[in-house]
Design a protein around this motif. Structure first.
Motif, PDB file in Angstrom:
ATOM      1  N   TYR A 173     -13.465  62.664 -37.284  1.00 33.97           N
ATOM      2  CA  TYR A 173     -12.985  61.496 -38.034  1.00 33.97           C
ATOM      3  C   TYR A 173     -11.795  60.857 -37.330  1.00 33.97           C
ATOM      4  CZ  TYR A 173     -10.489  59.003 -41.762  1.00 33.97           C
ATOM      5  OH  TYR A 173      -9.805  58.068 -42.492  1.00 33.97           O
ATOM      6  N   GLU A 174     -10.812  61.676 -36.951  1.00 38.16           N
ATOM      7  CA  GLU A 174      -9.608  61.141 -36.304  1.00 38.16           C
ATOM      8  C   GLU A 174      -9.939  60.445 -34.997  1.00 38.16           C
ATOM      9  OE1 GLU A 174      -6.397  60.768 -36.994  1.00 38.16           O
ATOM     10  OE2 GLU A 174      -6.724  61.497 -39.045  1.00 38.16           O
ATOM     11  N   HIS A 175     -10.899  60.985 -34.264  1.00 39.30           N
ATOM     12  CA  HIS A 175     -11.297  60.343 -33.017  1.00 39.30           C
ATOM     13  C   HIS A 175     -11.812  58.925 -33.279  1.00 39.30           C
ATOM     14  CE1 HIS A 175     -13.081  59.762 -29.044  1.00 39.30           C
ATOM     15  NE2 HIS A 175     -14.137  59.291 -29.679  1.00 39.30           N
ATOM     16  N   CYS A 176     -12.643  58.787 -34.303  1.00 37.52           N
ATOM     17  CA  CYS A 176     -13.193  57.462 -34.595  1.00 37.52           C
ATOM     18  C   CYS A 176     -12.131  56.511 -35.147  1.00 37.52           C
ATOM     19  CB  CYS A 176     -14.358  57.590 -35.575  1.00 37.52           C
ATOM     20  SG  CYS A 176     -15.801  58.449 -34.890  1.00 37.52           S
ATOM     21  N   VAL A 177     -11.190  57.037 -35.904  1.00 37.33           N
ATOM     22  CA  VAL A 177     -10.111  56.197 -36.435  1.00 37.33           C
ATOM     23  C   VAL A 177      -9.186  55.734 -35.315  1.00 37.33           C
ATOM     24  CG1 VAL A 177      -8.080  56.181 -37.919  1.00 37.33           C
ATOM     25  CG2 VAL A 177     -10.205  57.189 -38.746  1.00 37.33           C
ATOM     26  N   ARG A 178      -8.800  56.656 -34.463  1.00 34.73           N
ATOM     27  CA  ARG A 178      -7.891  56.291 -33.361  1.00 34.73           C
ATOM     28  C   ARG A 178      -8.624  55.506 -32.278  1.00 34.73           C
ATOM     29  NH1 ARG A 178      -3.735  61.464 -32.765  1.00 34.73           N
ATOM     30  NH2 ARG A 178      -3.783  62.082 -34.984  1.00 34.73           N
ATOM     31  N   ASN A 179      -9.921  55.758 -32.129  1.00 31.40           N
ATOM     32  CA  ASN A 179     -10.815  54.947 -31.304  1.00 31.40           C
ATOM     33  C   ASN A 179     -10.248  54.704 -29.901  1.00 31.40           C
ATOM     34  OD1 ASN A 179     -13.018  53.381 -30.603  1.00 31.40           O
ATOM     35  ND2 ASN A 179     -12.367  51.579 -31.772  1.00 31.40           N
ATOM     36  N   PRO A 180     -10.070  55.762 -29.126  1.00 27.78           N
ATOM     37  CA  PRO A 180      -9.460  55.586 -27.801  1.00 27.78           C
ATOM     38  C   PRO A 180     -10.286  54.737 -26.852  1.00 27.78           C
ATOM     39  CG  PRO A 180     -10.355  57.805 -28.043  1.00 27.78           C
ATOM     40  CD  PRO A 180     -10.405  57.176 -29.404  1.00 27.78           C
ATOM     41  N   ASN A 181     -11.577  54.612 -27.115  1.00 25.92           N
ATOM     42  CA  ASN A 181     -12.436  53.798 -26.251  1.00 25.92           C
ATOM     43  C   ASN A 181     -12.561  52.352 -26.727  1.00 25.92           C
ATOM     44  OD1 ASN A 181     -13.193  56.075 -24.571  1.00 25.92           O
ATOM     45  ND2 ASN A 181     -14.460  56.765 -26.289  1.00 25.92           N
ATOM     46  N   HIS A 182     -11.929  52.044 -27.843  1.00 21.40           N
ATOM     47  CA  HIS A 182     -11.897  50.675 -28.383  1.00 21.40           C
ATOM     48  C   HIS A 182     -13.292  50.118 -28.666  1.00 21.40           C
ATOM     49  CE1 HIS A 182      -7.666  50.798 -27.338  1.00 21.40           C
ATOM     50  NE2 HIS A 182      -7.987  51.088 -26.077  1.00 21.40           N
TER      51      HIS A 182
ATOM     52  N   TYR B  30     -15.517  50.871 -35.174  1.00 18.24           N
ATOM     53  CA  TYR B  30     -14.960  52.178 -35.518  1.00 18.24           C
ATOM     54  C   TYR B  30     -13.732  52.025 -36.424  1.00 18.24           C
ATOM     55  CZ  TYR B  30     -17.577  54.944 -32.004  1.00 18.24           C
ATOM     56  OH  TYR B  30     -18.550  55.591 -31.274  1.00 18.24           O
ATOM     57  N   GLY B  31     -13.520  53.002 -37.306  1.00 17.61           N
ATOM     58  CA  GLY B  31     -12.341  52.987 -38.161  1.00 17.61           C
ATOM     59  C   GLY B  31     -12.489  53.949 -39.320  1.00 17.61           C
ATOM     60  N   PRO B  32     -11.561  53.932 -40.262  1.00 20.31           N
ATOM     61  CA  PRO B  32     -11.595  54.883 -41.379  1.00 20.31           C
ATOM     62  C   PRO B  32     -12.843  54.790 -42.246  1.00 20.31           C
ATOM     63  CG  PRO B  32      -9.463  53.784 -41.244  1.00 20.31           C
ATOM     64  CD  PRO B  32     -10.380  53.061 -40.305  1.00 20.31           C
ATOM     65  N   ASP B  33     -13.501  53.636 -42.235  1.00 10.80           N
ATOM     66  CA  ASP B  33     -14.710  53.477 -43.045  1.00 10.80           C
ATOM     67  C   ASP B  33     -15.979  53.468 -42.194  1.00 10.80           C
ATOM     68  OD1 ASP B  33     -14.239  51.072 -41.819  1.00 10.80           O
ATOM     69  OD2 ASP B  33     -14.477  49.845 -43.624  1.00 10.80           O
ATOM     70  N   CYS B  34     -15.863  53.753 -40.913  1.00  9.97           N
ATOM     71  CA  CYS B  34     -17.033  53.757 -40.031  1.00  9.97           C
ATOM     72  C   CYS B  34     -16.825  54.805 -38.948  1.00  9.97           C
ATOM     73  CB  CYS B  34     -17.253  52.373 -39.420  1.00  9.97           C
ATOM     74  SG  CYS B  34     -18.845  52.183 -38.587  1.00  9.97           S
ATOM     75  N   TRP B  35     -17.335  55.990 -39.214  1.00  9.66           N
ATOM     76  CA  TRP B  35     -17.103  57.109 -38.314  1.00  9.66           C
ATOM     77  C   TRP B  35     -18.292  58.061 -38.367  1.00  9.66           C
ATOM     78  CZ3 TRP B  35     -16.696  62.162 -40.290  1.00  9.66           C
ATOM     79  CH2 TRP B  35     -16.586  62.252 -41.692  1.00  9.66           C
TER      80      TRP B  35
ATOM     81  N   ALA C 101     -20.388  63.030 -29.373  1.00  4.74           N
ATOM     82  CA  ALA C 101     -19.204  63.773 -29.783  1.00  4.74           C
ATOM     83  C   ALA C 101     -17.991  63.054 -29.198  1.00  4.74           C
ATOM     84  CB  ALA C 101     -19.293  65.210 -29.273  1.00  4.74           C
ATOM     85  N   PRO C 102     -16.788  63.434 -29.602  1.00  6.67           N
ATOM     86  CA  PRO C 102     -15.618  62.747 -29.046  1.00  6.67           C
ATOM     87  C   PRO C 102     -15.555  62.728 -27.526  1.00  6.67           C
ATOM     88  CG  PRO C 102     -14.967  63.977 -30.979  1.00  6.67           C
ATOM     89  CD  PRO C 102     -16.404  64.341 -30.706  1.00  6.67           C
ATOM     90  N   ASP C 103     -16.053  63.779 -26.869  1.00  3.73           N
ATOM     91  CA  ASP C 103     -16.059  63.769 -25.408  1.00  3.73           C
ATOM     92  C   ASP C 103     -17.395  63.303 -24.835  1.00  3.73           C
ATOM     93  OD1 ASP C 103     -17.439  65.999 -26.241  1.00  3.73           O
ATOM     94  OD2 ASP C 103     -16.532  67.379 -24.788  1.00  3.73           O
ATOM     95  N   ASN C 104     -18.257  62.774 -25.697  1.00  3.80           N
ATOM     96  CA  ASN C 104     -19.509  62.132 -25.271  1.00  3.80           C
ATOM     97  C   ASN C 104     -19.750  60.951 -26.207  1.00  3.80           C
ATOM     98  OD1 ASN C 104     -21.989  61.662 -23.928  1.00  3.80           O
ATOM     99  ND2 ASN C 104     -23.084  62.868 -25.474  1.00  3.80           N
ATOM    100  N   ASP C 105     -18.792  60.043 -26.217  1.00  2.00           N
ATOM    101  CA  ASP C 105     -18.785  58.922 -27.165  1.00  2.00           C
ATOM    102  C   ASP C 105     -19.187  57.650 -26.436  1.00  2.00           C
ATOM    103  OD1 ASP C 105     -18.340  57.124 -29.189  1.00  2.00           O
ATOM    104  OD2 ASP C 105     -16.178  57.460 -29.318  1.00  2.00           O
ATOM    105  N   ILE C 106     -20.330  57.074 -26.845  1.00  2.00           N
ATOM    106  CA  ILE C 106     -20.812  55.849 -26.203  1.00  2.00           C
ATOM    107  C   ILE C 106     -20.860  54.684 -27.193  1.00  2.00           C
ATOM    108  CG2 ILE C 106     -22.098  57.103 -24.434  1.00  2.00           C
ATOM    109  CD1 ILE C 106     -24.663  56.527 -26.032  1.00  2.00           C
ATOM    110  N   GLY C 107     -20.143  54.835 -28.312  1.00  2.00           N
ATOM    111  CA  GLY C 107     -20.081  53.743 -29.277  1.00  2.00           C
ATOM    112  C   GLY C 107     -21.161  53.774 -30.332  1.00  2.00           C
TER     113      GLY C 107
END
Length: 433
Positions: free
Chosen positions: A293-302, A306-311, A326-332
């Motif tokens: 959840y935190e990965h999607c909220v912080r959204n390091p890949n922009h 993504y956000g608190p209601d879309c994760w 996964a957070p280390d295999n995140d393609i949006g």
């Protein structure tokens, strides 16, 4: 086959009319029930088992059915019977269709393959050497079947017959064969043509905990506790104790991996108060969920959307194929099953995602069998598919959040309790913890 009830087919608008007026319970009812229809309406017409995937209209690409996904479907049928979406007698009839098919399929020391031909029961090769038994898929299947044996407990001829047939299949499954002659680890595959050629040891941490627990619980072909401690618990990614997004993770690969690790084994296995010498499994799953959840909220890949209601990142289809996101295999790519099946672990975050998926994105991702497999606002893409292993946890884990039904059934099984004790687990269901 039983007569199938009509599926709800109402499509969503971009902002569903009256959607905000739905209570949380009403919305959960709607999502569970419409997702269940995948397992009822899209079931194979001969075997009653579940296709690996279908398109939005419910059409599968081939005649194959999936063993693990069918186990998830059995659990969805139990929920449907309990909530009155189908009649109890219809549920038993459908389950007997599945059981009779399984009894006449080719098994591999009692273990079923990943894919079967839905009409003949013949093994369908998953890959060139994977043409035999799949122990993990079989574990997912029995997780569901044993829950069905516990749920359909009435002194009626049809339910007695169902229980007896499930018990026969359970007793004939040679879990200890998959130690490859007594090695202290379980192997994922064995087949008559290629033997142990896949060479895939089942070591943790991942989605396979249920395999070791059922293997220890078998009344006739149980593994020794040493297989669990020297096999499963000796995996490269077992102990973690690393911190991600300020959350310490007890077990697992970096960032925890895809969220299905917290779902598949825990459709029946109750993580609340479940502990052994390695971890508190409620904390493991809750923290893994919050890291995702935190990965999607912080959204390091922009990534867009993504956000608190879309994760929610897990294994699913994506615009170019299929991957374990996964957070280390995140393609949006967001997979609705990830957040929705996390309802027990992060109810506020999951409910917020559910409302966003349904009320805001519904015209793109809500269809005949609930939410489609995945979507990417970044790529302007939504899947045209439903996958059994993604739809199943939505029904089961939301039900466990609401009533604990499947957890109570599975954890109350004497064989399972014996297996858990053998492996050194404690749980409130065992009278401790």
């Amino acid at each position: 086959m039983t007569k199938r009830p009509a599926a709800p087919t109402r499509r969503a608008s971009s902002k569903k009319s009256g959607a905000a007026a739905l209570s949380d319970d009403a919305l959960l009812d709607l999502v569970q029930r419409q997702t269940f229809q995948f397992f009822w309406d899209a079931a194979h017409p001969v075997s009653g088992m579940i296709p690996d995937r279908t398109d939005r209209a419910g059409k599968p690409p081939n005649n194959w059915v999936t063993t693990g996904g069918s186990g998830f479907g059995v659990m969805a049928i139990i929920v449907a019977a309990e909530r009155g979406w189908i009649e109890r007698v219809a549920a038993v009839e459908r389950l007997m269709v599945i059981i009779r098919h399984l009894e006449h399929t080719t098994s591999h020391h009692g273990v079923f393959p990943h894919f079967l031909d839905g009409s003949t029961g013949a093994t369908v090769s998953f890959s060139r050497k994977d043409d035999g038994g799949d122990l993990v898929e079989t574990a997912f299947l029995f997780q569901g079947l044993l829950c069905a044996r516990a749920y359909f407990d009435r002194d009626a001829a049809n339910e007695t017959e169902l229980r007896n047939h499930i018990t026969w299949l359970w007793n004939e499954t040679e879990w200890n064969w998959y130690t490859r002659g007594g090695l202290n680890v379980l192997f994922w595959h064995w087949g008559a043509n290629n033997g142990w050629g896949m060479g895939h040891e089942i070591r943790g941490w991942n989605e396979c905990l249920i395999t070791y627990i059922l293997a220890a619980s078998s009344p006739r072909y149980a593994i020794d506790a040493e297989v669990y401690h020297k096999g499963w618990a000796m995996g490269r990614y077992f102990l973690s104790q690393r911190t991600y997004y300020d959350i310490e993770l007890p077990l697992g690969m970096p960032y925890g991996g895809p969220l299905f690790f917290t779902h598949y084994s825990f459709l029946g296995l109750d993580p609340r108060g479940l502990k052994d010498q390695y971890a508190d499994y409620w904390e493991q799953n809750r923290r893994h969920t919050l890291i995702n959840y935190e990965h999607c909220v912080r959204n390091p890949n922009h990534f867009k959307g993504y956000g608190p209601d879309c994760w929610g990142l897990t294994a699913s289809d994506n615009p170019t194929g299929y991957s374990a996101h996964a957070p280390d295999n995140d393609i949006g790519v967001i997979s609705p099953t990830a957040a929705l099946s996390a309802m027990p672990y992060a109810p506020e975050q999951s409910m917020r995602a559910l409302r966003h998926f349904y009320e805001t994105l519904g015209d793109k991702i809500w269809d005949r069998f609930g939410f489609v497999d995945a979507f990417s606002e970044q790529a302007g893409w939504a899947a045209d598919t439903y996958l059994a292993i993604d739809q199943g946890p939505i029904v089961a884990m939301i039900e466990n959040h609401r009533s604990g039904l499947l957890w109570k059934l599975f954890m109350g099984i004497p064989d399972v309790q014996q297996g858990l004790r053998k492996l050194g687990f404690e749980s409130p269901h065992l009278g401790g913890g």
